[in-house]
Design an enzyme around this catalytic site. Structure first.
Site, mmCIF file in Angstrom:
data_model
loop_
_atom_site.group_PDB
_atom_site.id
_atom_site.type_symbol
_atom_site.label_atom_id
_atom_site.label_comp_id
_atom_site.label_asym_id
_atom_site.label_seq_id
_atom_site.Cartn_x
_atom_site.Cartn_y
_atom_site.Cartn_z
ATOM 1 N N GLU A 301 0.823 -1.204 0.000
ATOM 2 C CA GLU A 301 0.000 0.000 0.000
ATOM 3 C C GLU A 301 0.861 1.261 0.000
ATOM 4 O OE1 GLU A 301 -2.175 -3.426 1.740
ATOM 5 O OE2 GLU A 301 -0.219 -2.517 2.075
ATOM 6 N N ARG A 507 7.395 -12.730 0.516
ATOM 7 C CA ARG A 507 6.606 -11.516 0.757
ATOM 8 C C ARG A 507 6.946 -10.920 2.118
ATOM 9 N NH1 ARG A 507 4.590 -7.358 1.302
ATOM 10 N NH2 ARG A 507 2.486 -6.645 0.861
#
Length: 667
Positions: A301, A507
């Site tokens: 984000e 990740r």
């Protein structure tokens, strides 16, 4: 049979309402007007059609109705048939991809009008947005040459169900109002601009006749108005029991918060030196001048909103930006990437007292939340201070959507407080509107417009020298369970390609050591970047468990598998890889980036794999075929060109909420 019986019951209820209620018509010659305009298109809102039979001007007037092909519509259709209305099956698809018989219904509707029947149909299309007229109805008016008559009914006594359209059940012994608007005519040669103008006029007129009908009936129109479709200036719904319970629980949990944070600090998930920020205590002073607060959850984000922050500060030299995030990795990214007029703080925990302390110190002129970051206390406290709220790059996973829909009493007071919601696509825009969000726009995905992740040239040179031309696969942003699949694919590839090297960039970098230990136990030679190692000639798997190096890694690899897609995590952003000219492979679970992957697949710029075998076989094909690699890169570039544009639209929308410093100085 059940639909038929239920339809008869509804028809009897309608007749009971009509017999026991005192009717008022506006204009008084309403029925004569409808008879004069017959055949015409009678337009009603979804959920407001129960008493539409009252608009039939005479028993001999032929009327047809467009009814969708689903269970609820069967009941509606059965009730309409009790009043002598013939049915046309089918409806517009709206944002759904499923064919609902819309083309067939359009042809039949035009034929019915040309044969002398008036047509009753809803102007808005399920599943929404509610109270937004579609282009289908004005297209029928153009093709048939017949006018659209906006109509509305209301009773003083009614029940409104919590459906997307606020389905209204009118009750007997009421004051009953029938209202029509002025006819809307659409020229046979109307172009797109004229059709949109007619659609907007119809929408405006229908909202007005509905407001007037409820006024004449002495009823509260807001009870029958779906959340998010209210008139501008309407206050948001107050927090219900669920939100009050949540805020009370978060407040009571404050004594436990330091212990929870301490555990997370031991796990490397919190910065102990900045713990006070989690309690809303700022570690620096508020800068002078206008301040935008932008909140992003984590690295993904943050990467999406950094270009927005850069563009806003470039457009407004007087502007300061406060970026809050919730993870250590995103904090590190913020330190490296934020400009001189930008600050970073950890977001406070979502207790009302922490949120209030945070806001009292920073006093932002605009609050911007990113993607699916919905923190009730922060949203409610921000709204209470009349600070404009925006949700950008907005998305909902299918699971989150279902959860919010089950808890509308929580969802609507929160989403309704956003002054603007900028969704990633039309489907998501409809979802947010159905949850009560107002001023919702589908503008695309910010991650499409984000620049490629940066490349460290010195590190790239070192890695290139160490790899020394070996055939290579990069597995980027992998999640739990995917590394084992990649390792199996590596073994298969190593039998064909001598010196095969696979780089795994998890990740979550903190998983690097457990991954390395598991793969070593399988007999593979593993090196870890976080330990300062470079791949040697004998390294099978290189674990790139570091932060902010995807750009460098993409610059090394001709082919990349994008993780979170073999395990059902919704996928990760493919655009970063595409911008570095990498051929993208991905698993089937890509719902978080559905639009991007659908477009890439359409232009043959990405390939889906489902197992270690298909992953290995696809990589082998691409490593052998440079022409196919080049074709994929070209297709991906063409796909990107069709997806971009969200950045400029987002910046324009956000800047509109900020006070103009030039006007303030002039005054």
């Amino acid at each position: 049979m059940r639909s038929r019986l239920a339809g008869r019951f509804v028809a009897r209820l309608i007749r009971l309402v009509e017999r026991t209620s005192k009717a008022v018509y506006e204009p008084p010659d309403l029925l004569e007007t409808l008879k004069r305009e017959h055949p015409c298109i009678v337009a009603v809102w979804h959920g407001q059609f129960m008493l539409t039979s009252g608009f039939k001007p005479a028993p001999e007037v032929d009327v047809a109705a467009m009814v969708a092909r689903h269970g609820d519509a069967e009941l509606i259709g059965a009730a309409m048939e009790e009043f002598g209305v013939r049915l046309i099956r089918g409806a517009g698809a709206g944002v759904r991809r499923k064919d609902r018989g819309g083309a067939y219904a359009l042809r039949q509707a035009v034929r019915a009008l040309n044969e002398g029947a008036s047509l009753v149909m809803t102007a808005d299309v399920p599943p929404g947005p509610a109270r937004r007229a579609g282009l289908g109805i004005v297209t029928i008016a153009r093709l048939s040459g017949r006018p659209i008559m906006p109509v509305a009914t209301a009773t003083s006594r009614f029940m409104a169900l919590r459906t997307w359209s606020r389905l209204t059940i009118n009750l007997p012994f009421s004051k009953l109002a029938y209202v029509i608007g002025e006819p809307i005519r659409v020229a046979a040669d109307a172009d797109e601009v004229a059709l949109e103008a007619a659609r907007a006029e119809l929408e405006r007129s229908m909202k007005e006749v509905m407001r007037r009908a409820y006024e004449l009936a002495g009823a509260d129109v807001s009870r029958a108005t779906p959340a998010g479709t209210e008139e501008p200036g309407t206050p948001p719904p107050p927090p219900g029991f669920g939100l009050k319970l949540y805020r009370g629980a978060m407040s009571l949990a404050r004594p436990v918060a330091p212990f929870v944070l301490k555990i997370r600090e031991r796990e490397g998930k919190e910065d102990p030196m900045r713990r006070p920020e989690r309690f809303g205590r700022a570690s620096t002073a508020r800068p002078e001048g206008p301040l935008v607060w932008v909140h992003a959850a984590s690295v993904g984000e943050t990467n999406a909103v950094l270009p927005v922050i850069d563009a806003m500060t470039a457009a407004r030299p007087d502007l300061n930006v406060l970026l809050t995030t919730g993870t250590v990795t995103s904090a590190g990214l913020a330190v490296r990437r934020l400009g001189p007029r930008c600050l970073h703080q950890f977001v406070p925990l979502d207790a009302p007292q922490y949120a209030a302390r945070f806001l009292e110190h920073w006093r932002p002129d605009l609050a911007v939340f990113t993607e699916s970051e919905i923190w009730p206390s922060l949203i409610l406290e921000t709204s209470a201070r009349h600070i404009p709220l925006a949700l950008v790059n907005a998305r909902l996973s299918p699971r989150s959507k279902r959860r919010w829909q089950r808890n509308r009493g929580v969802a609507e007071p929160l989403f309704n407080r956003f002054d603007v919601v900028l969704a990633q696509n039309e489907r998501l825009a409809v979802a947010f509107a159905s949850l009560g969000a107002r001023n919702v726009h589908a503008i695309g995905n910010l991650k499409i417009d984000a620049p490629p992740p940066p490349v460290d040239v010195a590190d790239l040179d070192k890695l290139t020298t160490a790899i020394n031309g070996r055939p290579m696969l990069l597995a980027a942003s992998t999640h739990e369970g995917e590394e084992e699949v990649v390792a199996l694919a590596h073994r298969r590839l190593a039998r064909t390609f001598e010196g095969m090297l696979t780089i795994i960039a998890p990740r979550h970098p903190e998983r690097g050591t457990p991954i390395a230990e598991r793969l070593k136990a399988q007999g593979l030679s593993v090196a870890q970047r976080s330990l300062g190692a470079l791949p040697s000639d004998r390294t099978d798997i290189y674990i790139a468990d570091t932060i902010g190096e995807l750009g460098t890694l993409y610059s090394l690899a001709p082919v990349a598998f994008i993780g979170g897609s073999l395990s059902d995590r919704g996928g990760q952003n493919p655009i970063e890889a595409v911008r570095h000219g990498v051929a993208v492979l991905v698993g089937p679970h890509v719902q978080n980036f559905r639009d991007a992957y659908d477009t890439l697949m359409h232009y043959r710029g990405a390939i889906e794999v489902t197992s270690s075998e298909t992953l290995a076989d696809t990589v082998a094909t691409l490593l052998r075929n440079e022409a196919e690699l080049a074709r994929m890169q070209t297709g991906a570039t063409e796909a990107l060109a069709t997806l971009s544009g969200a950045l400029d639209k987002t910046v324009t929308a956000l800047l509109a909420f900020l006070p103009d410093e030039r006007l303030k100085r002039a005054s």
